[in-house]
Design a protein around this motif. Structure first.
Motif, short mmCIF file in Angstrom:
data_model
loop_
_atom_site.label_atom_id
_atom_site.label_comp_id
_atom_site.label_asym_id
_atom_site.label_seq_id
_atom_site.Cartn_x
_atom_site.Cartn_y
_atom_site.Cartn_z
N LYS A 1 -2.50 -7.76 -5.30
CA LYS A 1 -1.93 -8.17 -4.02
C LYS A 1 -1.06 -7.06 -3.42
O LYS A 1 -1.10 -6.79 -2.23
N ARG B 1 -0.68 -1.28 -0.39
CA ARG B 1 -1.17 -2.63 -0.06
C ARG B 1 0.00 -3.60 -0.21
O ARG B 1 0.66 -3.61 -1.27
N CYS C 1 1.17 -7.69 0.36
CA CYS C 1 0.75 -9.09 0.60
C CYS C 1 -0.75 -9.19 0.81
O CYS C 1 -1.23 -9.97 1.64
N GLY C 2 -1.52 -8.38 0.08
CA GLY C 2 -2.97 -8.43 0.15
C GLY C 2 -3.58 -7.65 1.30
O GLY C 2 -4.80 -7.62 1.45
N ASN C 3 -2.76 -6.99 2.12
CA ASN C 3 -3.27 -6.24 3.27
C ASN C 3 -3.00 -4.75 3.11
O ASN C 3 -1.88 -4.35 2.78
#
Length: 138
Positions: A48, A67, A69-71
């Motif tokens: 994540k 990356r 929070c998963g973005n």
């Protein structure tokens, strides 16, 4: 020296002054576009959050990113490939107060600013098309 299984993961605790040294070779010639990926994860499992993502596409470019929070954040790319086809490499990643400094075979090649606190790194993963002989954290 015996090869280390790939993908390789190691639980770590990083701080300013930490140095990660990775020794290995690519398992195929550069014209087949082998890749090397090193990720500094903030969790012992999952992906994540990655404080530092370093990926080499031998025939094309090197990219660095993080990356959260998963973005994925905005990636940094360079066409400078400092690895040599068919030759062993020593990749070094030094944690400085404001950035990661990356060396290849003793030469400083890349830098990447901290986007996540390096003290949050819990695990290092090294993988893709490489054979590893050692991974150390000093």
């Amino acid at each position: 020296m015996a090869a280390i299984p790939v993908p390789y993961t190691k639980c770590v605790s990083l701080s300013v002054g930490s140095f990660v040294k990775i020794k290995g070779t690519f398992v195929m010639p550069f014209n087949m576009n082998p890749e090397l990926e090193v990720d500094f994860h903030t969790e012992a499992e999952g992906n994540k959050n990655i404080a530092f993502h370093f990926r080499v596409y031998c025939e094309y470019y090197v990219k660095m990113n993080s990356r959260q929070c998963g973005n994925w954040d905005e990636e940094v790319r360079t066409s400078v490939i400092s690895f040599e086809d068919g030759q062993p490499f020593e990749l070094g990643i030094l944690v400085l107060s404001n950035e990661y400094q990356v060396t290849v075979n003793g030469h400083q090649c890349y830098t990447f600013p901290h986007r996540l606190d390096p003290a949050s790194v819990k695990m290092i993963r090294v993988w893709r098309d490489v054979s590893l002989t050692s991974v150390t954290v000093i």
